[in-house]
Write a protein that holds these residues in place. Sequence first.
Motif, PDB file in Angstrom:
ATOM      1  N   PHE A   1       0.831  -1.198   0.000  1.00 37.40           N
ATOM      2  CA  PHE A   1       0.000   0.000   0.000  1.00 37.40           C
ATOM      3  C   PHE A   1       0.869   1.253   0.000  1.00 37.40           C
ATOM      4  CE2 PHE A   1       0.322  -1.332   4.469  1.00 37.40           C
ATOM      5  CZ  PHE A   1       0.635  -0.155   5.146  1.00 37.40           C
ATOM      6  N   ILE A   2       0.310   2.324  -0.565  1.00 39.29           N
ATOM      7  CA  ILE A   2       0.962   3.628  -0.612  1.00 39.29           C
ATOM      8  C   ILE A   2       0.486   4.406   0.603  1.00 39.29           C
ATOM      9  CG2 ILE A   2       1.402   5.656  -2.051  1.00 39.29           C
ATOM     10  CD1 ILE A   2      -0.244   3.818  -4.208  1.00 39.29           C
ATOM     11  N   VAL A   3       1.395   5.074   1.284  1.00 41.87           N
ATOM     12  CA  VAL A   3       1.024   5.826   2.481  1.00 41.87           C
ATOM     13  C   VAL A   3       1.738   7.177   2.488  1.00 41.87           C
ATOM     14  CG1 VAL A   3       2.889   4.846   3.900  1.00 41.87           C
ATOM     15  CG2 VAL A   3       0.791   5.678   5.000  1.00 41.87           C
ATOM     16  N   THR A   4       1.116   8.141   3.100  1.00 43.88           N
ATOM     17  CA  THR A   4       1.726   9.464   3.201  1.00 43.88           C
ATOM     18  C   THR A   4       2.861   9.451   4.226  1.00 43.88           C
ATOM     19  OG1 THR A   4      -0.038  10.060   4.759  1.00 43.88           O
ATOM     20  CG2 THR A   4      -0.306  10.728   2.471  1.00 43.88           C
ATOM     21  N   ALA A   5       3.805  10.342   4.021  1.00 48.85           N
ATOM     22  CA  ALA A   5       4.981  10.407   4.894  1.00 48.85           C
ATOM     23  C   ALA A   5       4.665  11.116   6.205  1.00 48.85           C
ATOM     24  CB  ALA A   5       6.112  11.137   4.174  1.00 48.85           C
TER      25      ALA A   5
ATOM     26  N   GLN B   1       6.074  14.933  -4.262  1.00 50.35           N
ATOM     27  CA  GLN B   1       6.244  13.516  -4.614  1.00 50.35           C
ATOM     28  C   GLN B   1       6.984  12.772  -3.508  1.00 50.35           C
ATOM     29  OE1 GLN B   1       4.626  12.557  -7.084  1.00 50.35           O
ATOM     30  NE2 GLN B   1       5.338  10.543  -7.708  1.00 50.35           N
ATOM     31  N   SER B   2       7.872  13.467  -2.814  1.00 48.60           N
ATOM     32  CA  SER B   2       8.641  12.825  -1.741  1.00 48.60           C
ATOM     33  C   SER B   2       7.809  12.566  -0.488  1.00 48.60           C
ATOM     34  CB  SER B   2       9.854  13.700  -1.378  1.00 48.60           C
ATOM     35  OG  SER B   2       9.438  14.991  -0.963  1.00 48.60           O
ATOM     36  N   ASP B   3       6.550  12.999  -0.490  1.00 44.25           N
ATOM     37  CA  ASP B   3       5.685  12.831   0.677  1.00 44.25           C
ATOM     38  C   ASP B   3       4.904  11.520   0.653  1.00 44.25           C
ATOM     39  OD1 ASP B   3       6.380  15.232   1.930  1.00 44.25           O
ATOM     40  OD2 ASP B   3       4.920  16.368   0.760  1.00 44.25           O
ATOM     41  N   PHE B   4       5.329  10.583  -0.205  1.00 44.94           N
ATOM     42  CA  PHE B   4       4.660   9.283  -0.286  1.00 44.94           C
ATOM     43  C   PHE B   4       5.676   8.156  -0.180  1.00 44.94           C
ATOM     44  CE2 PHE B   4       2.162  12.303  -2.792  1.00 44.94           C
ATOM     45  CZ  PHE B   4       0.918  12.183  -2.186  1.00 44.94           C
ATOM     46  N   LEU B   5       5.261   7.069   0.455  1.00 42.41           N
ATOM     47  CA  LEU B   5       6.085   5.864   0.535  1.00 42.41           C
ATOM     48  C   LEU B   5       5.247   4.659   0.126  1.00 42.41           C
ATOM     49  CD1 LEU B   5       6.980   7.742   3.246  1.00 42.41           C
ATOM     50  CD2 LEU B   5       8.685   5.935   3.361  1.00 42.41           C
ATOM     51  N   ILE B   6       5.922   3.642  -0.358  1.00 42.07           N
ATOM     52  CA  ILE B   6       5.262   2.381  -0.700  1.00 42.07           C
ATOM     53  C   ILE B   6       5.658   1.360   0.352  1.00 42.07           C
ATOM     54  CG2 ILE B   6       5.037   0.544  -2.403  1.00 42.07           C
ATOM     55  CD1 ILE B   6       5.972   2.762  -4.456  1.00 42.07           C
ATOM     56  N   ILE B   7       4.687   0.837   1.059  1.00 36.74           N
ATOM     57  CA  ILE B   7       4.946  -0.228   2.028  1.00 36.74           C
ATOM     58  C   ILE B   7       4.837  -1.553   1.287  1.00 36.74           C
ATOM     59  CG2 ILE B   7       4.265  -1.267   4.219  1.00 36.74           C
ATOM     60  CD1 ILE B   7       5.269   1.651   4.397  1.00 36.74           C
ATOM     61  N   ARG B   8       5.967  -2.211   1.103  1.00 31.37           N
ATOM     62  CA  ARG B   8       5.983  -3.469   0.346  1.00 31.37           C
ATOM     63  C   ARG B   8       5.520  -4.647   1.185  1.00 31.37           C
ATOM     64  NH1 ARG B   8      10.937  -4.518  -0.368  1.00 31.37           N
ATOM     65  NH2 ARG B   8      11.988  -2.569   0.155  1.00 31.37           N
ATOM     66  N   SER B   9       5.880  -4.647   2.449  1.00 32.34           N
ATOM     67  CA  SER B   9       5.432  -5.728   3.328  1.00 32.34           C
ATOM     68  C   SER B   9       5.702  -5.347   4.781  1.00 32.34           C
ATOM     69  CB  SER B   9       6.140  -7.048   2.993  1.00 32.34           C
ATOM     70  OG  SER B   9       7.534  -6.943   3.241  1.00 32.34           O
ATOM     71  N   ILE B  10       4.941  -5.992   5.670  1.00 36.85           N
ATOM     72  CA  ILE B  10       5.132  -5.840   7.120  1.00 36.85           C
ATOM     73  C   ILE B  10       5.324  -7.227   7.698  1.00 36.85           C
ATOM     74  CG2 ILE B  10       4.108  -5.085   9.294  1.00 36.85           C
ATOM     75  CD1 ILE B  10       2.480  -3.032   7.733  1.00 36.85           C
ATOM     76  N   ASN B  11       6.455  -7.440   8.351  1.00 33.38           N
ATOM     77  CA  ASN B  11       6.725  -8.710   9.013  1.00 33.38           C
ATOM     78  C   ASN B  11       6.339  -8.545  10.482  1.00 33.38           C
ATOM     79  OD1 ASN B  11       7.962 -10.894  10.434  1.00 33.38           O
ATOM     80  ND2 ASN B  11       9.342 -11.210   8.694  1.00 33.38           N
ATOM     81  N   TRP B  12       5.141  -9.022  10.825  1.00 31.20           N
ATOM     82  CA  TRP B  12       4.610  -8.801  12.167  1.00 31.20           C
ATOM     83  C   TRP B  12       5.377  -9.600  13.219  1.00 31.20           C
ATOM     84  CZ3 TRP B  12       1.157  -4.968  12.620  1.00 31.20           C
ATOM     85  CH2 TRP B  12       0.493  -4.541  11.456  1.00 31.20           C
ATOM     86  N   GLN B  13       5.886 -10.762  12.851  1.00 32.97           N
ATOM     87  CA  GLN B  13       6.611 -11.580  13.829  1.00 32.97           C
ATOM     88  C   GLN B  13       7.968 -10.959  14.179  1.00 32.97           C
ATOM     89  OE1 GLN B  13       5.041 -12.986  11.054  1.00 32.97           O
ATOM     90  NE2 GLN B  13       3.303 -13.473  12.399  1.00 32.97           N
TER      91      GLN B  13
ATOM     92  N   ARG C   1       8.812  -7.805  13.535  1.00 33.33           N
ATOM     93  CA  ARG C   1       8.635  -6.365  13.758  1.00 33.33           C
ATOM     94  C   ARG C   1       9.489  -5.534  12.783  1.00 33.33           C
ATOM     95  NH1 ARG C   1       6.115  -5.398  18.672  1.00 33.33           N
ATOM     96  NH2 ARG C   1       7.080  -3.382  18.977  1.00 33.33           N
ATOM     97  N   LYS C   2       9.317  -5.851  11.493  1.00 31.68           N
ATOM     98  CA  LYS C   2      10.054  -5.147  10.446  1.00 31.68           C
ATOM     99  C   LYS C   2       9.089  -4.630   9.382  1.00 31.68           C
ATOM    100  CE  LYS C   2      14.367  -7.784  10.905  1.00 31.68           C
ATOM    101  NZ  LYS C   2      15.330  -8.687  10.218  1.00 31.68           N
ATOM    102  N   ILE C   3       9.383  -3.441   8.870  1.00 32.99           N
ATOM    103  CA  ILE C   3       8.602  -2.839   7.796  1.00 32.99           C
ATOM    104  C   ILE C   3       9.526  -2.613   6.607  1.00 32.99           C
ATOM    105  CG2 ILE C   3       7.220  -0.839   7.088  1.00 32.99           C
ATOM    106  CD1 ILE C   3       6.561  -0.431  10.061  1.00 32.99           C
ATOM    107  N   PHE C   4       9.119  -3.083   5.427  1.00 32.68           N
ATOM    108  CA  PHE C   4       9.915  -2.917   4.220  1.00 32.68           C
ATOM    109  C   PHE C   4       9.202  -1.917   3.307  1.00 32.68           C
ATOM    110  CE2 PHE C   4      10.888  -7.015   6.015  1.00 32.68           C
ATOM    111  CZ  PHE C   4      12.275  -7.095   5.915  1.00 32.68           C
ATOM    112  N   ALA C   5       9.915  -0.841   2.973  1.00 34.78           N
ATOM    113  CA  ALA C   5       9.280   0.250   2.233  1.00 34.78           C
ATOM    114  C   ALA C   5      10.201   0.800   1.149  1.00 34.78           C
ATOM    115  CB  ALA C   5       8.888   1.371   3.197  1.00 34.78           C
ATOM    116  N   ASP C   6       9.582   1.480   0.187  1.00 38.65           N
ATOM    117  CA  ASP C   6      10.307   2.255  -0.811  1.00 38.65           C
ATOM    118  C   ASP C   6       9.891   3.706  -0.656  1.00 38.65           C
ATOM    119  OD1 ASP C   6      11.962   0.621  -2.848  1.00 38.65           O
ATOM    120  OD2 ASP C   6      10.155  -0.576  -2.542  1.00 38.65           O
ATOM    121  N   ALA C   7      10.877   4.599  -0.600  1.00 38.85           N
ATOM    122  CA  ALA C   7      10.605   6.018  -0.419  1.00 38.85           C
ATOM    123  C   ALA C   7      10.728   6.753  -1.741  1.00 38.85           C
ATOM    124  CB  ALA C   7      11.564   6.618   0.607  1.00 38.85           C
ATOM    125  N   PHE C   8       9.891   7.775  -1.911  1.00 43.83           N
ATOM    126  CA  PHE C   8       9.947   8.612  -3.099  1.00 43.83           C
ATOM    127  C   PHE C   8      11.022   9.686  -2.961  1.00 43.83           C
ATOM    128  CE2 PHE C   8       6.068   6.460  -3.559  1.00 43.83           C
ATOM    129  CZ  PHE C   8       5.568   6.623  -4.834  1.00 43.83           C
ATOM    130  N   GLY C   9      11.491   9.912  -1.743  1.00 42.44           N
ATOM    131  CA  GLY C   9      12.510  10.921  -1.506  1.00 42.44           C
ATOM    132  C   GLY C   9      13.395  10.531  -0.336  1.00 42.44           C
TER     133      GLY C   9
END
Length: 206
Positions: free
Chosen positions: A63-67, A77-89, A91-99
Amino acid sequence: MEVKEKWLDGWVLNIDQNQTLIKRYDAQCHTMKLFGRKLFEMGAVFKQGGNFAIRDQDNPSVFIVTAHGSNKGWFKQSDFLIIRSINWQERKIFADAFGENSLPSTDVLLIGQAFIANPELNAWVHFHKAIKTPHEIRMDYPVITEAEMMIFSFMVANNATVINLIDHDSIRKTQPNNQPDSAIILGKDYVKTFSRVISLISQDTP
């Protein structure tokens, strides 16, 4: 890859920059820019308050989320990030940043839980104005307790799509008063959800 240890109650952020993904979600980001400007003009969001998210229906874990800290009335454009996955076990978040130096909204875990609780939902809007709804929950900011998360997930799983948060706005509220001060609205289609938000706020604004 940039790794930020112990972000948001011990979670780890793994942030990359992927230009291909940025281009893929250009339409969604453009819509959020226009929507943010409208809510800013209505006084429902401000520089550090509120957040939006849109899930990729073809890839439900993304999902795309605001910064965090982004000015909702003047998105870049730099105010958005893409959350690629959340590893709940782990406790890690993998994201791509626009800026560079962009961090996801502090509600990113709550957003992730909402999309898991009700897989039909693809749009999330959190703004700082209460709306008439029977669904309310007290929620601390920025760290949400496990009990609050469970109650919230249960509400969303049972088709609550308009939820008021009590004493969540710690920026504009000087002290808790047990009153709703912000709201979350969820929906299946992000364009229709954004239109619904504007309509509901308009109805509740004198």
